[in-house]
Design an enzyme around this catalytic site. Sequence first.
Site, PDB file in Angstrom:
ATOM      1  CD  GLU A   1       4.667  12.933  11.358  1.00 40.10           C
ATOM      2  OE1 GLU A   1       4.237  12.131  12.483  1.00 40.10           O
ATOM      3  OE2 GLU A   1       4.743  14.006  11.248  1.00 40.10           O
ATOM      4  N   GLY A   2       1.710   8.481   8.759  1.00 39.73           N
ATOM      5  CA  GLY A   2       1.220   7.238   9.079  1.00 39.73           C
ATOM      6  C   GLY A   2       1.277   6.169   7.822  1.00 39.73           C
ATOM      7  CB  CYS A   3       1.790   2.616   7.987  1.00 40.05           C
ATOM      8  SG  CYS A   3       3.526   3.002   8.523  1.00 40.05           S
ATOM      9  CB  VAL A   4      -3.156   2.538   7.086  1.00 42.30           C
ATOM     10  CG1 VAL A   4      -4.149   1.937   6.363  1.00 42.30           C
ATOM     11  CG2 VAL A   4      -2.384   2.003   8.079  1.00 42.30           C
TER      12      VAL A   4
ATOM     13  CD1 TRP B   1      -1.725   2.004   2.301  1.00 38.95           C
ATOM     14  CD2 TRP B   1      -2.641   1.368   0.494  1.00 38.95           C
ATOM     15  NE1 TRP B   1      -2.726   3.089   2.307  1.00 38.95           N
ATOM     16  CE2 TRP B   1      -3.416   2.747   1.063  1.00 38.95           C
ATOM     17  CE3 TRP B   1      -3.381   1.078  -0.820  1.00 38.95           C
ATOM     18  CZ2 TRP B   1      -4.411   3.402   0.343  1.00 38.95           C
ATOM     19  CZ3 TRP B   1      -4.407   1.634  -1.550  1.00 38.95           C
ATOM     20  CH2 TRP B   1      -4.967   3.020  -0.586  1.00 38.95           C
TER      21      TRP B   1
END
Lengths: 167, 102
Positions: free
Chosen positions: B99-102, A28
């Site tokens: 900064e987040g992964c999702v 993703w």
Amino acid sequence: MESEQRRIAFICSKGDLDMAYPALVMGWAALGNGIDVTVFFTFWGMDMISKDRQKHLELAPVANTSMKMRLMGLPTGTLGIPNLMGILPGMTAFTSWFMKKKIAKVGAPPVDEYLQMMVDAGAHLYACKMSVDMFGLKKEDFVEGVEDIVTASDFMDMTEGSQIIFI
Amino acid sequence: MSDLVKDVAFNAEGYMIDAKQWSREIAEFLAKLEGIEVLTPDHWKIIDFCRTTGLASGKAPTLRQITVGTGISTKDLFALFPKGPAKKVAKIAGLGKPEGCV
């Protein structure tokens, strides 16, 4: 400014809940950064794309040396879940439920939704021919988004120039 | 056109350093640099959402936060910002790197 298109391929060979996520998270992220993504599902990894397994991936506490009781908030330091306890009926369901809760808490979607997001973002999914033959599966057993059942040699052809990550 | 960003500070990766210097005209200019010639109402829906949440939290939203927050599908998000919306959206919205992964 335009550089060569970066390509990355994942080989998913595990069907445990915790082993499903690395390819989902990295795939993703790759798509979000404009990198081409191909995912090849082989052996137990085919659970990730099987209609009847995808939503029911599990995490067993037995023989899992990283699974400590403190994961559940118990003040037990680095004490593990005793293997003897792990064999009790319902323990795998319990640890799976627990891990799913932890995954949801960081905002990550369940496996089926995550894979669909990747397909919508342009990822290509393939199942391994030899594994499909071994387990007696058909293309209809897989979720929508799986493009084809391909041989190892096909995979080599389609990932020429790709970075490959085996999970 | 480049007079617009003459006084705007960018970091080494091309993100605006001060989100308050942003304007809609600057967004249009930055979008062109990212290969998006015209910003449609759907583009603006995403940019406005990023501005609102980004300024409130101090962090650029992740792609999943954008699709959930705007109701725009993943497919459409990737079509609106081709070749990797993660960095493009944040740059055009004048925010830092997500900064987040999702």
